[in-house]
Design a protein around this motif. Sequence first.
Motif, PDB file in Angstrom:
ATOM      1  N   ASP A  55      22.169  59.305   7.413  1.00 20.85           N
ATOM      2  CA  ASP A  55      23.103  59.965   6.520  1.00 20.85           C
ATOM      3  C   ASP A  55      22.386  60.170   5.192  1.00 20.85           C
ATOM      4  OD1 ASP A  55      24.971  60.607   4.640  1.00 20.85           O
ATOM      5  OD2 ASP A  55      26.493  59.220   5.379  1.00 20.85           O
ATOM      6  N   PRO A  56      22.036  61.410   4.868  1.00 21.11           N
ATOM      7  CA  PRO A  56      21.219  61.627   3.665  1.00 21.11           C
ATOM      8  C   PRO A  56      21.931  61.247   2.381  1.00 21.11           C
ATOM      9  CG  PRO A  56      21.834  63.715   4.679  1.00 21.11           C
ATOM     10  CD  PRO A  56      22.284  62.636   5.616  1.00 21.11           C
ATOM     11  N   THR A  57      23.263  61.100   2.430  1.00 28.24           N
ATOM     12  CA  THR A  57      23.927  60.751   1.177  1.00 28.24           C
ATOM     13  C   THR A  57      23.807  59.269   0.875  1.00 28.24           C
ATOM     14  OG1 THR A  57      26.040  60.410   2.267  1.00 28.24           O
ATOM     15  CG2 THR A  57      25.586  62.621   1.456  1.00 28.24           C
ATOM     16  N   ILE A  58      23.314  58.479   1.834  1.00 29.19           N
ATOM     17  CA  ILE A  58      23.013  57.085   1.537  1.00 29.19           C
ATOM     18  C   ILE A  58      21.633  57.073   0.900  1.00 29.19           C
ATOM     19  CG2 ILE A  58      22.696  54.781   2.483  1.00 29.19           C
ATOM     20  CD1 ILE A  58      24.327  55.633   4.887  1.00 29.19           C
ATOM     21  N   ILE A  59      21.607  57.092  -0.413  1.00 27.43           N
ATOM     22  CA  ILE A  59      20.293  57.236  -1.033  1.00 27.43           C
ATOM     23  C   ILE A  59      19.702  55.895  -1.429  1.00 27.43           C
ATOM     24  CG2 ILE A  59      20.681  59.571  -1.843  1.00 27.43           C
ATOM     25  CD1 ILE A  59      21.063  58.090  -4.623  1.00 27.43           C
ATOM     26  N   LYS A  60      20.450  54.828  -1.171  1.00 26.05           N
ATOM     27  CA  LYS A  60      19.845  53.516  -1.421  1.00 26.05           C
ATOM     28  C   LYS A  60      18.936  53.203  -0.261  1.00 26.05           C
ATOM     29  CE  LYS A  60      22.489  51.182  -4.767  1.00 26.05           C
ATOM     30  NZ  LYS A  60      23.005  49.904  -5.230  1.00 26.05           N
ATOM     31  N   THR A  61      17.882  53.946  -0.141  1.00 28.38           N
ATOM     32  CA  THR A  61      16.994  53.784   0.990  1.00 28.38           C
ATOM     33  C   THR A  61      15.566  53.837   0.479  1.00 28.38           C
ATOM     34  OG1 THR A  61      16.285  54.774   3.060  1.00 28.38           O
ATOM     35  CG2 THR A  61      17.139  56.269   1.418  1.00 28.38           C
ATOM     36  N   VAL A  62      14.724  53.127   1.160  1.00 28.70           N
ATOM     37  CA  VAL A  62      13.309  53.112   0.804  1.00 28.70           C
ATOM     38  C   VAL A  62      12.537  53.531   2.058  1.00 28.70           C
ATOM     39  CG1 VAL A  62      11.403  51.689   0.000  1.00 28.70           C
ATOM     40  CG2 VAL A  62      13.702  51.305  -0.880  1.00 28.70           C
ATOM     41  N   PRO A  63      12.388  54.830   2.258  1.00 28.13           N
ATOM     42  CA  PRO A  63      11.800  55.303   3.515  1.00 28.13           C
ATOM     43  C   PRO A  63      10.350  54.848   3.663  1.00 28.13           C
ATOM     44  CG  PRO A  63      12.737  57.115   2.238  1.00 28.13           C
ATOM     45  CD  PRO A  63      12.690  55.936   1.342  1.00 28.13           C
ATOM     46  N   ARG A  64      10.032  54.350   4.830  1.00 27.75           N
ATOM     47  CA  ARG A  64       8.655  53.950   5.129  1.00 27.75           C
ATOM     48  C   ARG A  64       8.286  54.478   6.504  1.00 27.75           C
ATOM     49  NH1 ARG A  64       8.453  53.518   0.672  1.00 27.75           N
ATOM     50  NH2 ARG A  64       8.078  51.745  -0.690  1.00 27.75           N
ATOM     51  N   PRO A  65       7.039  54.921   6.680  1.00 22.92           N
ATOM     52  CA  PRO A  65       6.626  55.398   7.991  1.00 22.92           C
ATOM     53  C   PRO A  65       6.300  54.233   8.913  1.00 22.92           C
ATOM     54  CG  PRO A  65       4.814  55.578   6.462  1.00 22.92           C
ATOM     55  CD  PRO A  65       5.970  55.039   5.682  1.00 22.92           C
ATOM     56  N   ASP A  66       6.117  54.537  10.190  1.00 24.08           N
ATOM     57  CA  ASP A  66       5.707  53.509  11.137  1.00 24.08           C
ATOM     58  C   ASP A  66       4.278  53.068  10.847  1.00 24.08           C
ATOM     59  OD1 ASP A  66       8.112  53.586  12.273  1.00 24.08           O
ATOM     60  OD2 ASP A  66       7.481  54.316  14.244  1.00 24.08           O
ATOM     61  N   PHE A  67       3.925  51.948  11.475  1.00 24.93           N
ATOM     62  CA  PHE A  67       2.650  51.292  11.183  1.00 24.93           C
ATOM     63  C   PHE A  67       1.465  52.253  11.133  1.00 24.93           C
ATOM     64  CE2 PHE A  67      -1.120  48.927  12.556  1.00 24.93           C
ATOM     65  CZ  PHE A  67      -1.168  47.996  11.530  1.00 24.93           C
ATOM     66  N   PHE A  68       1.365  53.129  12.133  1.00 26.95           N
ATOM     67  CA  PHE A  68       0.152  53.932  12.210  1.00 26.95           C
ATOM     68  C   PHE A  68       0.121  55.094  11.247  1.00 26.95           C
ATOM     69  CE2 PHE A  68      -1.059  51.566  15.964  1.00 26.95           C
ATOM     70  CZ  PHE A  68      -2.389  51.374  15.632  1.00 26.95           C
ATOM     71  N   PHE A  69       1.185  55.265  10.462  1.00 25.14           N
ATOM     72  CA  PHE A  69       1.122  56.290   9.436  1.00 25.14           C
ATOM     73  C   PHE A  69       1.168  55.690   8.041  1.00 25.14           C
ATOM     74  CE2 PHE A  69       2.631  58.497  13.205  1.00 25.14           C
ATOM     75  CZ  PHE A  69       1.689  59.507  13.271  1.00 25.14           C
ATOM     76  N   LEU A  70       1.168  54.346   7.969  1.00 25.65           N
ATOM     77  CA  LEU A  70       1.205  53.696   6.655  1.00 25.65           C
ATOM     78  C   LEU A  70       0.005  54.107   5.809  1.00 25.65           C
ATOM     79  CD1 LEU A  70       2.404  50.037   7.283  1.00 25.65           C
ATOM     80  CD2 LEU A  70       3.512  51.784   5.908  1.00 25.65           C
ATOM     81  N   TRP A  71      -1.155  54.244   6.439  1.00 23.08           N
ATOM     82  CA  TRP A  71      -2.340  54.591   5.656  1.00 23.08           C
ATOM     83  C   TRP A  71      -2.200  55.969   5.026  1.00 23.08           C
ATOM     84  CZ3 TRP A  71      -5.598  58.684   6.930  1.00 23.08           C
ATOM     85  CH2 TRP A  71      -5.381  59.272   8.188  1.00 23.08           C
ATOM     86  N   LEU A  72      -1.534  56.900   5.761  1.00 27.97           N
ATOM     87  CA  LEU A  72      -1.321  58.239   5.204  1.00 27.97           C
ATOM     88  C   LEU A  72      -0.369  58.163   4.019  1.00 27.97           C
ATOM     89  CD1 LEU A  72      -0.778  60.942   7.936  1.00 27.97           C
ATOM     90  CD2 LEU A  72      -2.372  60.946   6.036  1.00 27.97           C
TER      91      LEU A  72
END
Lengths: 177, 498
Positions: free
Chosen positions: B284-301
Amino acid sequence: MDEIVNNKDSGAEESTSRRTFLLRLAVFLNAIAIALFAIPVIGYVLSPARRIEWLRWIPIGNLSDFPENETRLAEYVNPFRKPWDGETSKIPCWVRRESGDNFTIFAINCTHLGCPVRWFAESGLFMCPCHGGVYYADGREASGPPPRPLYRYQHKVEAGRLWVRAGELPTLGQPQA
Amino acid sequence: MPLRDWTKAIGDWFELRLGLSSTLSEVAAHPVPRSSASWWYVFGSATFVIFIMQIVTGICLATVYTPSAEGAWSSLIYLNYTQPLGWYLRALHGWGSDFMVGLMFVHMAQVYLFGAYKYPRELTWVAGCVLLLCTLGMAFTGQVLRFDQDAYWGLGIGASIVGRFPFVGFKLVHLILGGPIIAAETLSRFFALHVFVIPGILIGFVALHLFLVLKLGINEYPMPGRIVTREHYLQDYERTVTGDGEPFFPFAAQKDMVFAGIIILALLVVAAISGPFGPNGQPDPTIIKTVPRPDFFFLWLFAVFALLPPWSETFLMLVGPPIVIALLFALPFISGTGEKSWRRRPISVVIVILAFTTIGTLTWLGTFSPWSPKMEAWSEAPTPVDYVKGRTPLELQGAILIQSKQCRNCHALGGEGGMRGPALDDVATRLTPDQIVRQIIQGGGNMPAYGKNLSPAEVNAIVAFLNTMHPRSELGARNSVKPEQPISDVDSHHSPAQ
Ligand code: FES
């Protein structure tokens, strides 16, 4: 004898030319068929990119929802909503009312890579949770990687309601953002 | 008829029609260089085995998963908590993807270091590069199918990168999202990619890759000084396998099988202990209390995007990946012959070490992302007791302002808070009160200017508090003054309230 040989020759020639004709016809027919097949398939796949104009006027709330001198989170419904969109049809944005009919409406998306920026009223800053982008209350970039100020929506006040012109994910490539 | 004869009769029936057994036994018995039956050569087959498992678990998940923006998230919750063993298959599929990507990179590094991509195995390498791209494509699209907040904002990030292409950027965004904004078509598109398009390509290229391995033979264990030339290599290899060869099965295959068995067991255990990945909060994009993080193999990107200097960013995002990919594909054509052994190829060893340490370091940074403000630190992180003990009311006022003005989101106190800016525990040893005032009001060095959002009284209080932030044993920073002038004079001059 000679005649017979000649006959044979011409018969072979004829069948070769018939064969090459058939092969050519086969290639030709299939080329047309593939093209006719490909056009609708490619057109179908590319259709989202063909349309230019995606923006619509959408009501976003009553004027009274937005106190002066404050920045509030508001949401509008995607004008191209489909029943199976679920929650994704709700799109948030930040509405800042300076005074009276004086509004600035910011997209939620960080101009760096689109993460949702959060407003902190106490320090008057928008902060991005992804790579540390920070913006001032008027949307100017304050620090971090954002390359430009926050995106703004066109808006108008009509009949006591606030409207935004929206419906498209703002990105750096978008001409009007 | 006894059972043995029945099986034989059935086998013969099929054999008469298919005639496969000779081919199969030929494949199994084809000679491989004795030296290639090495523990170094087991990673490719292990990757393949995991891929097969991914297909199995993937098909199972597809029987329950709902590929619609409306239903995807709840079907994942259903899989996790209601569908019997749904949690375990999700765990296997999620961890399987990590295993597969990891093994693939190790396999690739090994092939590179052992010169296995050289003549005549260039095409095998090229097919492998396609497999690499497809596998990463699977990892990304799979992350989107786990349709949660991370997936939603991850799509936003993907779209924002693509949107930076000059001229066609926004068209490409619409193409990827299937419309002007992330919505139902977006998920359906990624579903089609994840279960039809990319797996189709993967299976095709896996077949090609394996066919080439059989056709050209397994790379012999490289010997320093044994040079590959186009003129002699094929005869040399022929001589190796006829003179000093062993049948692939069981001689080389047994090590592959042992390793694959260990890997499968490890995956089964890890998945059972660690459970499935998410889903995190609903999309739900209106929940903006979010800290988006990618999966492990894209963390370096993710780390790269945070750390690239902004001026170079668009260029590097758009030009960098194509260059790296092109170099990968071109590798066997750049150095298709010559020395195979890594002992004689120091540069390639350095390249591999650099690549792994760079990606490793960036991944590690990505796990705690020091560049991001900690969005809740201002209201959640306590002020260390020592920092408020014995402070004047003005200084205490400053301590409160440090919290309420969100300073802690970027500045840590007592090890808690953001790491975007320097920790404030000993800020007074680094900055004079003057400098602190200037820094707060004007910002700079990646700090926003707070001039408009703090009254002079508030600035005073904050400076008074920060000025106490130095170890007891060490004086605060001060301007150079004539020795006879007492320090307190200077201090009081700049913060009169003290
Ligand atoms: S997306 Fe906001 S800083 Fe990168």
